[in-house]
Design an enzyme around this catalytic site. Structure first.
Site, PDB file in Angstrom:
ATOM      1  N   MET A   1       1.008  -1.179  -0.010  1.00 34.59           N
ATOM      2  CA  MET A   1       0.014  -0.085  -0.090  1.00 34.59           C
ATOM      3  C   MET A   1       0.956   1.198  -0.005  1.00 34.59           C
ATOM      4  O   MET A   1       1.592   1.383   0.720  1.00 34.59           O
ATOM      5  CB  MET A   1      -0.863  -0.192   1.344  1.00 34.59           C
ATOM      6  CG  MET A   1      -1.778   1.144   1.241  1.00 34.59           C
ATOM      7  SD  MET A   1      -2.782   1.121   2.810  1.00 34.59           S
ATOM      8  CE  MET A   1      -2.697  -0.324   3.631  1.00 34.59           C
ATOM      9  N   VAL A   4       6.721   4.181  -2.876  1.00 33.31           N
ATOM     10  CA  VAL A   4       8.000   4.528  -2.189  1.00 33.31           C
ATOM     11  C   VAL A   4       8.800   5.306  -3.039  1.00 33.31           C
ATOM     12  O   VAL A   4       9.113   4.538  -4.215  1.00 33.31           O
ATOM     13  CB  VAL A   4       8.812   3.428  -1.497  1.00 33.31           C
ATOM     14  CG1 VAL A   4       9.841   3.713  -0.748  1.00 33.31           C
ATOM     15  CG2 VAL A   4       7.787   2.776  -0.264  1.00 33.31           C
ATOM     16  N   LYS A  19       7.247   7.597   1.561  1.00 32.00           N
ATOM     17  CA  LYS A  19       5.972   6.645   1.050  1.00 32.00           C
ATOM     18  C   LYS A  19       4.982   7.522   1.277  1.00 32.00           C
ATOM     19  O   LYS A  19       4.718   8.105   2.251  1.00 32.00           O
ATOM     20  CB  LYS A  19       5.922   5.338   2.160  1.00 32.00           C
ATOM     21  CG  LYS A  19       4.910   4.566   1.561  1.00 32.00           C
ATOM     22  CD  LYS A  19       4.785   3.238   2.494  1.00 32.00           C
ATOM     23  CE  LYS A  19       4.127   2.092   1.960  1.00 32.00           C
ATOM     24  NZ  LYS A  19       4.287   0.759   2.627  1.00 32.00           N
ATOM     25  N   ASP A 112       3.119  -9.966   6.987  1.00 31.20           N
ATOM     26  CA  ASP A 112       3.527 -10.023   5.785  1.00 31.20           C
ATOM     27  C   ASP A 112       5.040 -10.043   5.379  1.00 31.20           C
ATOM     28  O   ASP A 112       5.752  -9.530   4.554  1.00 31.20           O
ATOM     29  CB  ASP A 112       3.224  -8.699   4.791  1.00 31.20           C
ATOM     30  CG  ASP A 112       3.118  -8.895   3.226  1.00 31.20           C
ATOM     31  OD1 ASP A 112       3.212 -10.191   2.867  1.00 31.20           O
ATOM     32  OD2 ASP A 112       3.139  -7.938   2.541  1.00 31.20           O
TER      33      ASP A 112
END
Length: 161
Positions: A1, A4, A19, A112
């Site tokens: 999401m 960057v 980001k 993740d």
């Protein structure tokens, strides 16, 4: 999401990773982005990326974090080198486990972990990055729903798949 970019913090005269969240249409995206910033802010550990600042860029939420110059992700390392020596692989896993342990002690679950999210800096230090799916145990319970799959399919536990 988020996307960057390599950027320069002019006030501090240093290179940062910036980001920016452009997908602000859904409130859940913005909440998750802010959870990521909060998770990073709780962590001060050699094996996790450090956050420096949070704010807005042209109306979009963003934050500046540590930029890993001359580094490589474990994913890219494996693509270029192929199979790693056992000692090298163990060293990477141990450093990642130290960062994950620090996150757990701070009440954060990454959710993740994968080779793309493990960066190795120029000194050989492994840094955990991308806390975009992180859960702050006491804060973000409302963002987790039963039956919702989160993470990267190749790296998920079988029960999630």
């Amino acid at each position: 999401m988020g996307v960057v970019f390599r950027a320069v913090d002019r006030a501090l005269d240093r290179v940062v990773a910036l980001k920016i969240l452009f997908e602000v249409d859904e409130e859940a995206n913005v909440k998750r982005f802010l959870v990521e910033a909060k998770a990073l802010a709780r962590l001060t550990h050699p094996n996790t990326i450090q956050i420096f600042w949070t704010g807005e860029f042209e109306g979009y939420p963003c934050f500046a974090m540590e930029y890993i110059a001359d580094g490589i992700s474990v994913y890219d390392l494996l693509r270029h080198k192929g199979m790693l020596e056992v000692d090298d692989a163990v060293d990477i896993v141990i450093e990642a486990a130290k960062g994950l342990g620090a996150a757990r002690r701070a009440g954060i679950v990454h959710r993740d972990i994968k080779p793309n999210n493990l960066l190795i800096d120029a000194d050989g230090t492994v840094k955990i990055s991308d806390f975009g799916l992180a859960k702050i145990v006491e804060d973000s319970g409302h963002l987790t729903q039963s039956g919702i799959v989160m993470g990267t399919p190749y790296y998920m536990s079988p029960e999630q798949g």
